[in-house]
Scaffold this active site. Structure first.
Site, PDB file in Angstrom:
ATOM      1  N   ASP A 205      22.986  32.539 -19.213  1.00  0.00           N
ATOM      2  CA  ASP A 205      22.972  31.788 -17.958  1.00  0.00           C
ATOM      3  C   ASP A 205      22.676  30.336 -18.290  1.00  0.00           C
ATOM      4  O   ASP A 205      22.466  29.985 -19.456  1.00  0.00           O
ATOM      5  CB  ASP A 205      21.940  32.354 -16.971  1.00  0.00           C
ATOM      6  CG  ASP A 205      22.418  32.234 -15.528  1.00  0.00           C
ATOM      7  OD1 ASP A 205      22.843  31.121 -15.131  1.00  0.00           O
ATOM      8  OD2 ASP A 205      22.375  33.235 -14.780  1.00  0.00           O
ATOM      9  N   HIS A 243      33.179  36.737  -7.696  1.00  0.00           N
ATOM     10  CA  HIS A 243      33.450  36.537  -6.260  1.00  0.00           C
ATOM     11  C   HIS A 243      32.982  35.163  -5.765  1.00  0.00           C
ATOM     12  O   HIS A 243      33.287  34.767  -4.637  1.00  0.00           O
ATOM     13  CB  HIS A 243      32.851  37.665  -5.417  1.00  0.00           C
ATOM     14  CG  HIS A 243      31.363  37.634  -5.257  1.00  0.00           C
ATOM     15  ND1 HIS A 243      30.720  38.355  -4.273  1.00  0.00           N
ATOM     16  CD2 HIS A 243      30.391  36.998  -5.959  1.00  0.00           C
ATOM     17  CE1 HIS A 243      29.408  38.140  -4.378  1.00  0.00           C
ATOM     18  NE2 HIS A 243      29.189  37.334  -5.385  1.00  0.00           N
TER      19      HIS A 243
END
Length: 338
Positions: A205, A243
């Site tokens: 991340d 998404h």
């Protein structure tokens, strides 16, 4: 008595007019920890006892519980004695260790979150997100980020990762290393490594995100950008990541993931919703469609994709085949093979 069509239609229109109330009252019940109180009580609880537990006047609480019982959130019982309230399968899913924090998120964010305005549809304008009671942005309010947003995302990840572990065990056979792309502070990866101890976990991340992570056994934290490079591993996982992005950006991300896994034996695991437009409804269809509208409200080009839309971006990214696995959850697992 038979109901005429016009009356049914008018009643349904009234229900839509008051539709926001249901979400608001469910959020209030979660805030008061009523699902947790009933769960810990272990039996139906009387209104006076519940009133004392939550610190609310009994007459007002009665009206809230009457509303929630009508909508099947709780069950009203009497059995010849005082009125009591009991858990239902829905209320058991609204405890703080399940989807309760996610419900709180919907109430903490106001403005365009979860709803589409005429302006949004007409202009495709990048949405803005306002925090209830604050002028700060989504990540600029530390209380919101730490207490609401992160808790909601963690509850979502915990629920879905449990479904992955229970219903997709075979997907980890022979896997020795796994990168969780956009894995935040490692909750999902930590659960996977605990369930499958032979796997070495790598959580990728942004540097500022992994810098806040606490050490996890079997998990290595790597700061970086998924648009630049992804650490090498047998498997790369993308859970609730794609998404958020446009098709073009998804293809870029997927190409980096494909480069990170062995061509002959590796795979990319995508954990995301698939919208079925061909009538194959299941119990999660309404939630998936609601999530898609929410993504349209809070992201620029994010969306929940149909099977054909997933197939398109996977083909564009150069994967030779993909397989969809039903994990009995809001999301599916999509296995993509380079």
């Amino acid at each position: 008595m038979a109901r005429d069509e016009d009356s049914v239609a008018i009643a349904e229109a009234w229900n839509h007019g008051f539709g926001f109330i249901k979400t608001s009252v469910v959020k209030t019940a979660v805030e008061l920890e009523i699902p947790d109180i009933l769960q810990n009580h272990g039996a139906p609880i009387s209104l006076p006892d519940l009133s004392a537990a939550v610190g609310c006047p009994a007459d007002r609480l009665h009206r809230v519980m009457r509303f929630l019982a009508h909508h099947g959130i709780f069950k009203r019982t009497s059995e010849g004695g005082p009125v009591c309230y009991a858990q239902t399968p829905i209320s058991r899913s609204l405890t703080r260790d399940k989807l309760g924090p996610f419900v709180l998120l919907q109430g903490a964010v106001c403005g365009p979150n979860g709803c589409i305005t005429a302006e949004t549809l007409r202009t495709a304008k990048r949405p803005g997100v306002e925090i209830a009671g604050s002028d700060d942005g989504l990540y600029e309010d530390p209380v919101f980020y730490t207490k609401v947003f992160r808790d909601a995302m963690a509850s979502h990840a915990r629920l879905t990762t449990t479904a992955v572990i229970e219903n997709y065990k075979e997907g980890f056979d022979g896997v020795r290393s796994l990168v969780d792309v956009g894995g935040s502070q490692g909750m999902a990866l930590g659960m996977l490594v605990k369930a499958f101890p032979r796997i070495r976990g790598i959580c990728l991340d942004l540097p500022e995100v992994v810098a806040r992570a606490s050490p996890l056994e079997g998990v290595e934290f790597v700061g970086g950008s998924m648009f630049e490079s992804v650490p090498k591993a047998d498997v790369v996982m993308l859970m609730f990541v794609l998404h958020n992005w446009s098709d073009k950006e998804c293809v870029e991300i997927l190409k980096k993931c494909k480069e990170a896994v062995p061509a002959g034996t590796g795979k990319v695991i995508i954990v995301d919703a698939i919208v079925d437009e061909d009538g194959g409804d299941d119990e999660f269809t309404g939630a998936r469609l609601g999530l898609d509208v929410t993504m349209m409200a809070v992201t620029f080009e994010g969306k929940e994709r149909t099977y054909d839309e997933w197939a398109h971006i996977l083909n564009e990214a150069g994967f030779r085949k993909h397989v969809v696995k039903n994990i009995k959850a809001l999301e599916f697992v999509i296995e993509a093979y380079p």
